[in-house]
Design an enzyme around this catalytic site. Structure first.
Site, PDB file in Angstrom:
ATOM      1  N   GLU A 250     -22.705   5.704 -62.373  1.00 14.21           N
ATOM      2  CA  GLU A 250     -24.050   5.544 -62.929  1.00 14.21           C
ATOM      3  C   GLU A 250     -24.883   4.659 -62.024  1.00 14.21           C
ATOM      4  O   GLU A 250     -24.352   3.806 -61.314  1.00 14.21           O
ATOM      5  CB  GLU A 250     -23.966   4.881 -64.309  1.00 14.21           C
ATOM      6  N   LYS A 252     -27.097   1.527 -61.228  1.00 12.05           N
ATOM      7  CA  LYS A 252     -27.050   0.169 -61.795  1.00 12.05           C
ATOM      8  C   LYS A 252     -28.460  -0.404 -61.812  1.00 12.05           C
ATOM      9  O   LYS A 252     -29.104  -0.530 -60.783  1.00 12.05           O
ATOM     10  CB  LYS A 252     -26.133  -0.711 -60.950  1.00 12.05           C
ATOM     11  N   PHE A 342     -26.549   3.136 -71.549  1.00 12.91           N
ATOM     12  CA  PHE A 342     -25.358   3.495 -70.782  1.00 12.91           C
ATOM     13  C   PHE A 342     -24.046   3.494 -71.573  1.00 12.91           C
ATOM     14  O   PHE A 342     -23.007   3.886 -71.045  1.00 12.91           O
ATOM     15  CB  PHE A 342     -25.216   2.653 -69.510  1.00 12.91           C
ATOM     16  N   ARG A 417     -13.827  -8.501 -68.239  1.00 13.43           N
ATOM     17  CA  ARG A 417     -14.175  -7.869 -66.989  1.00 13.43           C
ATOM     18  C   ARG A 417     -12.973  -7.039 -66.595  1.00 13.43           C
ATOM     19  O   ARG A 417     -11.875  -7.575 -66.445  1.00 13.43           O
ATOM     20  CB  ARG A 417     -14.422  -8.973 -65.948  1.00 13.43           C
TER      21      ARG A 417
HETATM   22  P1  AMP Z   1     -23.244  -7.881 -62.995  1.00  7.28           P
HETATM   23  O1  AMP Z   1     -24.151  -8.635 -63.923  1.00  7.28           O
HETATM   24  O2  AMP Z   1     -23.688  -7.877 -61.574  1.00  7.28           O
HETATM   25  O3  AMP Z   1     -21.794  -8.267 -63.186  1.00  7.28           O
HETATM   26  O4  AMP Z   1     -23.280  -6.351 -63.403  1.00  7.28           O
HETATM   27  C1  AMP Z   1     -22.984  -5.922 -64.694  1.00  7.28           C
HETATM   28  C2  AMP Z   1     -24.257  -5.705 -65.450  1.00  7.28           C
HETATM   29  O5  AMP Z   1     -24.989  -4.613 -64.936  1.00  7.28           O
HETATM   30  C3  AMP Z   1     -24.062  -5.351 -66.883  1.00  7.28           C
HETATM   31  O6  AMP Z   1     -23.874  -6.509 -67.667  1.00  7.28           O
HETATM   32  C4  AMP Z   1     -25.350  -4.627 -67.240  1.00  7.28           C
HETATM   33  O7  AMP Z   1     -26.290  -5.574 -67.738  1.00  7.28           O
HETATM   34  C5  AMP Z   1     -25.877  -4.123 -65.916  1.00  7.28           C
HETATM   35  N1  AMP Z   1     -25.972  -2.673 -65.790  1.00  7.28           N
HETATM   36  C6  AMP Z   1     -27.003  -2.023 -65.223  1.00  7.28           C
HETATM   37  N2  AMP Z   1     -26.819  -0.705 -65.217  1.00  7.28           N
HETATM   38  C7  AMP Z   1     -25.618  -0.481 -65.792  1.00  7.28           C
HETATM   39  C8  AMP Z   1     -24.864   0.702 -66.078  1.00  7.28           C
HETATM   40  N3  AMP Z   1     -25.306   1.921 -65.759  1.00  7.28           N
HETATM   41  N4  AMP Z   1     -23.659   0.537 -66.675  1.00  7.28           N
HETATM   42  C9  AMP Z   1     -23.195  -0.688 -67.009  1.00  7.28           C
HETATM   43  N5  AMP Z   1     -23.868  -1.826 -66.766  1.00  7.28           N
HETATM   44  C10 AMP Z   1     -25.066  -1.720 -66.160  1.00  7.28           C
END
Ligand code: AMP
Length: 588
Positions: A250, A252, A342, A417
């Site tokens: 997907e 991001k 998502f 995680r």
């Molecule tokens: P990170 O904050 O860098 O660890 O990335 C994870 C976060 O990306 C999640 O907590 C979501 O808020 C965000 N996110 C954005 N797009 C997606 C997606 N398609 N699937 C899951 N998480 C997503």
């Protein structure tokens, strides 16, 4: 239990410097409670009145607490203030003044924990005209009938200054010890907590129905689920291998994570750290009520601003900035927020244990195709690394952060995680491909021109989830604007501690320790090994540190993350290992 007894537990906890003894003392406390008071005491130990998502605030300012002390002790407001300035803590001020007060304690009857909790709840719930006076009177009445030690905590509690230093996972371990005589049920309690996000509720069920009862806690509407989080890997090949050769990918989106709960026309939204954010998203709330084709559902998505002219998503920083500048409603018109859905957790019943492929299919059914506000995240199923790489390049080309690959057969794992989701982000030359979120553990005073701001930098750390401890990783001394320095100094001076908190492990001594509370997002060039820092060094000696760390963002402190949401030491070690692998092959 009498509040007097709880106050002596508070005093004991305050003096402890090891987490294990904290668990023992708390377990002893929980064992002495009736099951119908345990939830209240759990909130009281954490300095709150309810689970955080309930958003119950005391609404009591320092000046009001001072007035209550003055009424209860017969000491003038000016004298209360003078002593407060001298001692630097209003709880100790109340304690001292109570012990020398000529006014006798007003009643001989003692307050129970329940009575204190109920009065505090009344303070919180009182609002509108005349509420200030009423809040002061309720507090004064309790102070007037209490011992000096009780007064210390009756003041610190509503001011949010208890600072006993017990994190959620430490409390869960204490539950386990109290209920079963061993700490080994912690995992089961943790997964129940991840589903309901309410420690008081977990305690209540545990002490009434035992561990089995806790095992029966289910997902329910309007109680946020702790969000699933993504692991990271640096290359398409590694991701595909880990996923077994086939997976979903997907786009991001870099915005605000929203967990949307809907029942009929009623909609509530919760943030990544489980606060209710419904009022921030009026347009999405209305659209969810209108267009989501399910009567009772919980689904997740990322909200971000969309520029209709250029048809581009706006980055996170801009999304926040615009919201602040233009106000929520004006912004809703000029720069509408989109919710890119998502995942689906609930649709009449829980789908957490079902595979991603099934959840996604249901999500596609309930998100209406005609909605231009709530849309599905862009997703494809891929079977080759080249295809994954191309999807990644396209996403970056569209101005997005990167991709999240998803294991088609994985459950939704609340609060963890895991490799069910793997993210890959674009990286910049000479920089780590991902930022880290660090918890501020202490700060330094300024030298030279910075002396004016009394601020010379931060000591930052990461979280060791297994041990529920914070470990240092970096001292950040540059890159602060004057405005940031002022803000940091002001916020941090309010949570200053006299000594290192029990859950912090450090070889470095900053000028001031602070309660682990605020999180900053940091970009760095590299992770290096360092004997100075305790990150990842538990039982191993040499720790990890950051090279050229700098805080990024529109404002220094992240509003959507708490101390335990910071990057973990395990993640830092993983990033270090990945950095070794890709250092010869720079990523696009
Ligand atoms: P990170 O904050 O860098 O660890 O990335 C994870 C976060 O990306 C999640 O907590 C979501 O808020 C965000 N996110 C954005 N797009 C997606 C997606 N398609 N699937 C899951 N998480 C997503």
């Amino acid at each position: 239990m009498e509040f007097k007894e709880l106050a002596s537990f508070y005093e004991k906890l305050e003096g402890l410097s090891s987490r294990l003894s904290m668990i023992e003392v708390m377990s002893d406390l929980f064992k002495r409670l009736r099951y119908d008071e345990v939830d209240k005491v759990v909130y009281m130990v954490q300095g709150v009145l309810a689970a955080p998502y309930e958003g119950v605030e005391f609404g009591l300012a320092v000046k009001m607490a001072q007035e209550a002390i003055s009424i209860a002790t017969g000491v003038s407001k000016t004298d209360v203030d003078t002593m407060y300035k001298k001692l630097g803590d209003l709880g100790s001020t109340a304690e001292k003044l109570r012990s020398v007060s000529k006014l006798k304690r007003m009643t001989s009857s003692t307050y129970t924990v329940e009575m204190v909790y109920n009065s505090m709840l009344k303070i919180a719930k009182t609002s509108g005209s005349g509420s200030k006076g009423l809040k002061i009177r309720i507090l004064a009445e309790m102070l007037a009938a209490s011992t000096p030690l009780e007064c210390r905590y009756l003041i610190r509690y509503p001011l949010g200054q208890l600072r006993l230093g017990a994190g959620d996972y430490t409390v869960l371990e204490a539950f386990s010890l109290a209920a079963t005589g061993s700490r080994s049920s912690k995992e089961l309690l943790e997964s129940a907590y991840n589903i309901c996000s309410d420690l008081g509720y977990v305690a209540k069920v545990l002490f009434k129905d035992g561990v089995e009862g806790v095992g029966r806690i289910k997902v329910s509407l309007f109680r946020p689920i702790r969000p699933a989080l993504a692991e990271r890997l640096p290359t398409a090949e590694q991701i595909l291998k880990k996923m077994g050769g086939r997976c979903a990918v997907e786009q991001k989106y870099d915005g605000f994570r929203c967990q949307v709960h809907k029942k009929g026309k009623q909609v509530r939204i919760y943030s990544r750290n489980l606060e209710e954010t419904t009022s921030m998203f009026p347009d999405i709330v209305a659209e969810a009520a209108r267009s989501i084709k399910s009567d009772s559902a919980i689904f997740e998505g990322e909200a971000l601003a969309f520029n209709e002219k250029t048809e581009e998503f706006m980055p996170f920083q801009e999304t926040i900035q615009r919201k602040r500048k233009h106000g929520i409603n004006a912004m809703a018109e000029s720069m509408p927020l989109h919710l890119m859905a998502f995942d689906l957790i609930y649709d009449g019943k829980s789908y957490m244990e079902r595979p991603y492929s099934e959840r996604r299919k249901l999500l596609e059914e309930i998100v209406s195709k005609d909605s231009d506000r709530i849309k599905l995240s862009k997703m494809v199923i891929i079977e080759s690394a080249e295809r994954l790489e191309r999807f990644f390049e396209d996403s970056v080309g569209d101005g997005l952060e990167g991709i999240v690959a998803k294991d088609l057969s994985a459950q939704y794992v609340a609060g963890a995680r895991g490799f069910g989701w793997i993210k890959m982000k674009r990286s910049y030359k000479g920089e780590l491909s991902d930022t880290v979120d660090l918890v501020v553990l202490g700060y330094y005073l300024g030298k030279g021109s910075r002396a004016e701001f009394m601020f010379g930098g931060l000591l930052c750390g990461v979280y060791d989830k297994k041990r529920d401890m914070f470990e240092t990783i970096s001292r950040i001394g540059t890159g602060f604007t004057e405005e940031w320095m002022r803000e940091l100094r002001e916020k941090l001076s309010k949570i200053r501690l006299k000594s290192k908190p029990a859950r912090v492990e450090s070889l470095i001594e900053p000028d001031f320790w602070v309660e682990p509370k605020y999180v900053v997002t940091v970009r760095a060039d590299e992770i290096t090994r360092s004997p100075m820092h305790t990150c990842g060094a538990y039982k191993k000696g040499t720790g990890y540190a950051l090279r050229f760390p700098r805080i990024i963002g529109e404002e220094p402190i992240r509003r959507d993350k708490g101390a335990e949401d910071s990057t973990t030491s395990v993640e830092v070690i993983e990033m270090f290992e990945q950095q070794k692998k890709v250092s010869t092959k720079p990523h696009p």
